[in-house]
Design a protein around this motif. Sequence first.
Motif, PDB file in Angstrom:
ATOM      1  N   LEU A 180       0.881  -1.219   0.122  1.00 45.83           N
ATOM      2  CA  LEU A 180       0.060   0.152   0.003  1.00 45.83           C
ATOM      3  C   LEU A 180       0.833   1.349  -0.020  1.00 45.83           C
ATOM      4  N   PHE A 181       1.783   1.282   0.830  1.00 43.95           N
ATOM      5  CA  PHE A 181       2.676   2.744   0.927  1.00 43.95           C
ATOM      6  C   PHE A 181       3.525   2.614  -0.214  1.00 43.95           C
ATOM      7  N   LEU A 182       4.195   1.621  -0.732  1.00 45.59           N
ATOM      8  CA  LEU A 182       4.943   1.655  -1.918  1.00 45.59           C
ATOM      9  C   LEU A 182       4.224   2.238  -3.133  1.00 45.59           C
ATOM     10  N   LEU A 183       2.860   1.690  -3.115  1.00 43.48           N
ATOM     11  CA  LEU A 183       1.958   2.224  -4.353  1.00 43.48           C
ATOM     12  C   LEU A 183       1.702   3.528  -4.296  1.00 43.48           C
ATOM     13  N   LEU A 184       1.143   3.898  -2.981  1.00 38.35           N
ATOM     14  CA  LEU A 184       0.768   5.393  -2.644  1.00 38.35           C
ATOM     15  C   LEU A 184       1.929   6.284  -2.925  1.00 38.35           C
TER      16      LEU A 184
END
Lengths: 211, 492
Positions: free
Chosen positions: B405-409
């Motif tokens: 999630l953090f990576l994509l965000l």
Amino acid sequence: MTDILAVILGTTMLYVYATSRIEGYLKILALQGALLFALVLFDFASRSVFETVFLGAEALGVKAIAIPAILFNLVRKNEVRREIEPSLPQFFSLILSSLVFAFGFIISFWARRLAAGLAPLAFGVSISIIVSGLLLVMSRKKIVTHIIGYIFVENGIFLLSLSVASEMPFIVNLGVLLDAFTAVYLFVVFSNRIQRAYDEDRINALQNLKD
Amino acid sequence: MLILFFIAPAALCLVCLAFRRRVVNRIALLGFALAYAAGAVLVLIGPAFFLLPEELRRYFDFDSLGKLFLLTLAAVNLGVSGYSLFYLANVNLSREKDTLYTISMLLFLVSMTGGILSSHLGLLWVFVEATTLTGGMLISVERGKQALEAVWKYIFICSIGVALSFIGVIVLSLGSKSIGSLFFADLYAGAGAINPFLLKLAFAFILVGFGTKMGLAPVHAWLPDTHSEAPSPVSALLSGALLNVAGVGLVRFHPIMTGAGLEPFAGTLLLVMGFLSLLVSAAYILSSENYKRMLAYSSIENMGIVAIGLGLGGPGLFAALLHMVVHSFAKSGLFLTTGNIHRLAGSKQISDAGALLNRDRKTAWLWILGFVAIAGLPPFGAFFSKYFLVGAMVSRGLAWLAVPLFLLLAIVAFGMGKSVFGMAWGRYRPRGERDFVPEGAAPAAAGRRLSVWAYLPPAFFLVLLLGLGLFIPDFVTRLITDARNAFVAVGR
């Protein structure tokens, strides 16, 4: 009798894939409308008079006459006769649609156990019509054919709601009519103008918006 | 209340049709937006009073979910209607077109209101279908080759999606024969009795259908095209309000799955589609050359976040609801700002819209702050919804999901930030000329003045967002918590 009608309805989809003449598609649309009308009449017992009249008018008036007539008119005017260069070769799509049709029968055998008050054959066939309608949209390029494919999907949904029938509330009938409205709306508003805006009426022309 | 929300706009449409005067259109649009907002507030604070018979009333549900999104829609609509004054003053539509725009706007609003409030699955479906038709009319107001293509894709793809969700409705009604009703309340109560296989099938169809409308990958194809080609106020309305309507549909449907003990199935599907949406937007946003398309991909990303929250259930639902509200405001503000930028730069290409700070300081700041708000940086509300989302992941024992999630965000935020800051501070480079243009050499368009209506609405959304971020008002928390509890409790 309902079963026979449903099977004929399914068979018409095979013809769709066997031909590439758009006028052929339109004749099938009209035929399907007439068959659906007959189905509504045969199911008379389980419905109120008002509903029968409404659904019958929808099937005969809109599906069998109005939509094919409008499309016929436009096809004539724009001189689009054939579906050329489909994304999927004719032969394969015919085989594919036959498989889908057979799959519909398998579903219907298996749907028999699923729920009471269901017309299994009509259920299976309706699924196969929906799937092959979607296939038509995916495998052909002309905008007119896309619209026709969408209407096939709609006819399938109509049959589906008939097969589930007995307790379906009136709102479902309303939904079907709204769908038909969409198709006509699509067509009257767009194809008229798309024809003017694009030299080709193929979906290929609609490729300006992309990444 | 129903008279205000449904019958009044229909009457106004007739009035507009009768007069076909620009003044009348403006008064109708803005007046109704104000009345609508007042009505939404009235619904919130007082017991809604009705003049219509019980029989009709039971089809509409003013529960906390309905109230929450009614308020959101009212706020978005108020901003968009205000901005329409600027838009219509500049675009030179013929009188007929102008009337068409007003009428479609009103009808679009009616259909979205219906979608938010319906307490009956069939009726909800009808309204979602109606949004497709009325939205199509709105997008095609400015005719042109590309607008035509955008409308075509919108209507065609959405109508197939809507048809598929209708199959879901039919399958559900087959599975729930013993209940014999499609009211959500009845479906929740009898969820255990629904044939589980048919329910799964129905959910899959409805998810694909409403997901199309909501812009979830892999059925998001229409969204970037349509959002980039529609007039700015319409894009704002599509992104800020329409996507919510489909989202609300899913929120209302989800408890049936929970009630039938199929939550894992539904959750998995939602999580897959949610992460897929994040992936798609991360992949495309980096290479986006059109700033409106960039925002459209950001919408896909945000709807992905909503789907993930919904899929997690429980505390995730709170995050999803909050995020829907926050995204509505942020994205509406941003899309309205693109209207200003388009006016200034005369193009939708990022490369043509450099040096915004030199051209128009206010627009540039609205643009930058809007980005900060949507990226979820702390002073704004989106930070908290993402924070709660991660909290929900941890409480579900799925903390590892936070890593992708953090990576994509981060990728999405980087891709957007690069373009946004590039547009604000970067140099202006006319197309075709790759020579160095000294900073500050803004084009002739710099002299153009925008009216106050161009700044006020986006600023209004930023203020709302700041309010939601700094001190979430009590009634908002209460509404969201109520909605969440109602839908979680129902599922038990």
